[in-house]
Design a protein around this motif. Structure first.
Motif, PDB file in Angstrom:
ATOM      1  N   LEU A 125       0.721  -1.152   0.668  1.00 50.91           N
ATOM      2  CA  LEU A 125      -0.151   0.141   0.394  1.00 50.91           C
ATOM      3  C   LEU A 125       1.059   0.885  -0.173  1.00 50.91           C
ATOM      4  N   GLU A 163      -4.018  -3.327   5.955  1.00 53.80           N
ATOM      5  CA  GLU A 163      -5.976  -3.158   6.077  1.00 53.80           C
ATOM      6  C   GLU A 163      -6.124  -2.332   7.794  1.00 53.80           C
ATOM      7  N   PHE A 192      -3.179   0.766   7.710  1.00 55.68           N
ATOM      8  CA  PHE A 192      -3.514   1.334   7.640  1.00 55.68           C
ATOM      9  C   PHE A 192      -5.067   2.511   8.572  1.00 55.68           C
ATOM     10  N   GLU A 193      -5.944   1.455   8.769  1.00 57.31           N
ATOM     11  CA  GLU A 193      -6.908   2.435   9.565  1.00 57.31           C
ATOM     12  C   GLU A 193      -6.696   3.035  10.797  1.00 57.31           C
ATOM     13  N   CYS A 196      -5.640   6.657   9.714  1.00 61.32           N
ATOM     14  CA  CYS A 196      -6.573   6.787   8.764  1.00 61.32           C
ATOM     15  C   CYS A 196      -6.691   7.147  10.439  1.00 61.32           C
ATOM     16  N   CYS A 197      -6.755   7.101  11.432  1.00 63.49           N
ATOM     17  CA  CYS A 197      -7.291   7.279  12.631  1.00 63.49           C
ATOM     18  C   CYS A 197      -6.431   8.062  13.723  1.00 63.49           C
ATOM     19  N   ASP A 198      -5.506   8.729  13.035  1.00 61.89           N
ATOM     20  CA  ASP A 198      -4.408   9.253  13.538  1.00 61.89           C
ATOM     21  C   ASP A 198      -4.319  10.749  12.876  1.00 61.89           C
ATOM     22  N   HIS A 254      -2.046  13.010  11.370  1.00 66.21           N
ATOM     23  CA  HIS A 254      -1.831  12.890   9.754  1.00 66.21           C
ATOM     24  C   HIS A 254      -2.680  14.205   9.006  1.00 66.21           C
ATOM     25  N   ILE A 292      -4.749  12.808   3.971  1.00 65.26           N
ATOM     26  CA  ILE A 292      -4.087  11.823   3.730  1.00 65.26           C
ATOM     27  C   ILE A 292      -4.587  11.001   2.661  1.00 65.26           C
ATOM     28  N   LEU A 335      -4.614   7.472  -0.580  1.00 69.33           N
ATOM     29  CA  LEU A 335      -4.367   6.841  -1.223  1.00 69.33           C
ATOM     30  C   LEU A 335      -3.984   6.293  -2.577  1.00 69.33           C
ATOM     31  N   LEU A 359      -2.587  -0.003  -3.991  1.00 72.89           N
ATOM     32  CA  LEU A 359      -2.824  -0.742  -3.482  1.00 72.89           C
ATOM     33  C   LEU A 359      -2.684  -1.895  -3.988  1.00 72.89           C
TER      34      LEU A 359
END
Lengths: 679, 144
Positions: free
Chosen positions: B6, B64, B67-68, B71-73, B76, B79, B81, B84
């Protein structure tokens, strides 16, 4: 007075004290168990009945026994084992029978029958126990006290049962427990007052007193064990059932899929906060969150993937909100956040922005990239309302506005939004009426050959005059019609009428009709087109359907099928507003497109804007190399017209050459033209 | 176990404060490397022109999950993508999270290389990943 005198003078107070503790504790436990038994049904009731009867029987019996040990008499005493055991069985059995009656739904049977039976059982236990108590002396009974003791026991037990029938009030258990204790104590000591012994001269205390004490201790111990077992059984059961209740409460208040608060908890919390704010509580923000593109995920990846998306969304929302805020799932793809202590728009906006951002981030589900986004509507309490309904409504209005402004954004409620929404709502209603009553008009904008200046065709344009709001632009009402699902019907009407109109035009004048992206998704479109042509007798070669690139964007397979079928009817397809959308050249190649219409935003910047000029030139070249016709839209000045002519656009359309006009005027125009040509 | 690679970019939302950007980056990357090692993730993290470019390789389900988490952080921002794909084998098997940071050594050609990678990313993501690998190898050789 004789009763009190009996307690103080004839009894060892230490034993009385222990008996009293035993009695009160046992009565409390009994009352609790009775209440539980009376609430049960079916097999569980039988078990509870047994447990309660044994425990309560043992408790009363032990009380009696311990108190008897404290009875001081000068006469020698021995105990009849068989009668003692029988007295215990009478207590347990009688109370059990009483409980059966007390569980009756009839208040009379329960209180009078059940209470009296329990009171009588306790009394019977007492007096049988007294017969087991063999005193070597002259025993005399005072029957008045015996009767009084019976009355006390039965009335107290009956009252206790009456109190326990009120299942909702937990405080009743204590009152009932005290009444049971009173029944036992009252019975015992009034019963003892009825009993007197005179030691016979010549008898000395025999040597059995040690054995008597040991037996008494053993019996007391067994009684205590039984009571203890009853208590611990009850406690274990209560723990298990309260765990169960907690779990059920959790299930009732939470969404099973995401474990967020559910609609019920959300409603309760919102009502609670609103009440608090009325009495000077903290301000808070209510946010309605709606996913923008969730349904296609369920449709394309399946419901398990959709569920996983919702779970991840739930997690992201919790992270975007602050700890302590309530995040709830209130519908399929609808969420709500109650953010506490939000005093101003700035803080609310910050949270809403985080929500929008975290929802717009990509998500990977089983190797598929899921593009999702969310819109947020915010209402602040108390600024935008202190009633739950008003707050929800205002947050919904803000959400609606966010969705109508391109989605993936947030809006904070403003009173002006109400007007926008009200206009929207009334337009929706008016539009529904209009589509039923056929209130739309069609006007025709002439299209000219750029070289010769003749009319070569006309574009049918839809016009609507709303009875309330006046003339509404198609850019405003078409999206509403799409949302209401009216567009296929309106579009079909327009097509039918325009074809009919065009059939009466001179044969060299073509007709162009717009087809919305939503119409293009409808697989019945080719059928509608064929029907309109057949009904009007218009030759298919004179009809051109205008589509936009957005229609091709997401559904190119379905769109390709539909367009190919239409092309096969002999109808041409043109690409409208070219240059504004994604303008992928592959569309021109893959789809059966025979004309490109250059968007007016480029034409209107001609000829001075270098960028627009080169775009128009490039499109014209592209058209000639792909053998497509080119139309320039929105011509307003002569210099634009001459630039277009010079660069080889085939046809022009715009306010300079001809505004959209009604059918009658258009017929006049084409008639004039025909005359001019003939002349 | 299917392996995925990814590629994503993000801009770092670093806190203004006494800590220098370098230190914050180091902390971020350090935290990530630790988690990655536990999860069996390998890859490379490039920091260039205030942007992160990261390659994550590992079991598809784990990639996955990681990466999730990213994405919750909220450290950053933006974001994106980029790519993949399922792959047969890892390209960055030797590094739990190799780091290539702009400005670490002003004398080297690294900064230019990283800018090239960033440019390449917009044109051909897979070529960009290969370039990252080559860059990593060549600077590792110099270091050793």
């Amino acid at each position: 007075m004789r009763i009190i005198g009996c307690i103080v003078e004839d009894h060892n107070l230490w034993f009385v004290l222990i008996a009293a503790i035993m009695c009160v504790a046992g009565s409390m436990v009994s009352a609790t168990l009775f209440r539980r038994t009376m609430a049960e049904e079916g097999p569980a009731w039988v078990h509870w009945c047994f447990l309660s009867a044994v425990t309560a029987g043992a408790a009363t019996w032990a009380t009696h026994f311990i108190a008897m040990l404290g009875y001081q008499t000068t006469a020698p005493v021995s105990l009849d084992g068989v009668l003692t055991v029988i007295s215990a069985l009478i207590a347990a059995g009688g109370i059990g029978l009483g409980l059966v009656l007390a569980s009756s739904t009839s208040a009379r049977i329960a209180v009078l029958g059940g209470g009296a039976t329990i009171g009588f059982a306790i009394s019977a236990m007492h007096y049988v126990g007294m017969f087991a108590y063999r005193v070597d002396g002259i025993v005399s009974w005072d029957w008045r006290y015996v009767l009084a003791s019976l009355a006390i026991a039965m009335v107290c037990a009956g009252s206790a049962i009456h109190l326990l029938r009120d299942q909702d009030n937990g405080y009743r258990v204590w009152q009932a427990g005290m009444l049971l204790a009173l029944a036992i104590i009252g019975l015992h000591f009034s019963g003892m007052a009825a009993f007197s012994v005179t030691a016979m001269a010549g008898y000395s205390q025999n040597g059995d007193s040690d054995a008597f004490a040991a037996l008494a201790a053993a019996i007391g111990m067994v009684a205590l064990l039984i009571v203890g077992t009853g208590i611990s059984t009850y406690l274990v059961e209560r723990k298990a059932s309260s765990d169960g209740e907690n779990r059920i409460a959790h299930i009732a208040m939470h969404d099973a899929l995401t474990n967020l608060a559910n609609r019920r908890q959300f409603t309760e919390a919102l009502a609670g906060e609103c009440n608090a704010i009325d009495s000077g509580g903290q301000p808070f923000a209510l946010m309605m969150v709606d996913l923008d593109r969730f349904k296609p995920i369920n449709d394309t990846l399946g419901h398990p993937a959709g569920d996983l998306v919702l779970q991840r969304i739930a997690n992201r929302l919790k992270l975007a909100a602050r700890s302590g805020d309530i995040v709830a799932r209130i519908g399929g793809d609808e969420f709500a956040i109650i953010a506490f202590g939000v005093t101003g728009v700035a803080t609310a906006a910050e949270i809403a922005e985080r929500v929008v951002e975290v929802l717009s981030r990509p998500m990977v589900i089983d190797g598929n990239v899921v593009e999702i986004s969310g819109s947020v509507g915010v209402a602040l309490a108390p600024d935008h309302g202190t009633e739950p309904d008003a707050l929800v409504q205002h947050a919904d209005i803000a959400l609606y506005s966010a969705k109508h402004h391109g989605k993936q954004t947030y809006r904070v409620f403003e009173p002006q939004l109400m007007e926008v929404i009200q206009r929207q709502r009334s337009l929706e209603a008016a539009l529904r009426r209009a589509s039923m009553r056929d209130e739309f008009r069609i006007v025709y904008q002439p299209v000219f050959c750029s070289a010769k200046g003749e009319i070569t065709g006309a574009e049918a344009l839809l016009r609507w005059t709303c009875p309330e709001h006046g003339e509404i632009s198609p850019t405003e009402f078409i999206p509403i019609a799409e949302e209401l699902g009216l567009v296929a019907r309106i579009g079909a009407d327009v097509l039918r009428k325009a074809c009919k109109d065009a059939a009466s035009w001179p044969a060299h004048i073509d007709l162009a009709v717009n087809v919305s992206p939503v119409q293009l998704l409808d697989p019945r479109l080719p059928q509608t087109v064929a029907q309109a042509l057949a009904d009007s007798g218009l030759s298919p070669s004179r009809l051109e359907l205008e589509i936009t690139e957005t229609a091709l964007l997401n559904n190119d397979e379905a769109a390709l099928r539909t367009l190919t079928q239409i092309r096969d009817l002999g109808v041409r397809i043109s690409l409208d507003d070219f240059g504004t959308g994604y303008s992928s050249l592959s569309y021109l190649h893959r789809f059966p497109i025979s004309r490109i219409k250059i968007d007016k935003s480029f034409v209107q910047k001609l000829p001075d804007d270098v960028g627009s000029a080169s775009i128009v030139r490039a499109i014209a070249q592209l058209g000639s190399s792909l053998s497509m016709k080119i139309t320039a839209e929105g011509i307003e000045t002569d210099s634009q017209l001459s630039f277009i002519k010079e660069h080889g656009c085939d046809e022009v359309q715009g306010f300079l050459t001809g505004r959209p006009i009604a059918l009658a005027d258009f017929l006049v125009l084409t008639g004039q033209q025909a005359e001019n040509v003939e002349a | 176990m299917p392996i995925s690679r990814l590629l994503y970019t993000s801009s770092a939302r670093l806190e203004p404060g006494p800590q220098t950007i370098d230190k914050q980056l180091c902390r971020l990357a350090g935290e990530a490397a630790l988690l990655n090692e536990e999860a069996g993730i390998t890859g490379v993290l490039v920091y260039v022109e205030e942007q992160f470019i990261q390659v994550l390789e590992g079991e598809s389900a784990v990639v996955e999950e990681v990466f999730e988490r990213i994405c919750c952080d909220f450290r950053h921002a933006q974001i994106k993508l980029i790519d993949l794909i399922p792959v047969r084998q890892r390209m960055f098997a030797r590094w739990h999270m190799a780091r290539l940071c702009e400005g670490a050594d002003p004398e080297s050609m690294l900064d230019d290389d990283l800018k090239n990678i960033r440019y390449l990313l917009g044109v051909n993501a897979r070529a960009a990943v290969e370039r990252m690998y080559e860059t990593l190898i060549s600077y590792e050789d110099i270091d050793s």
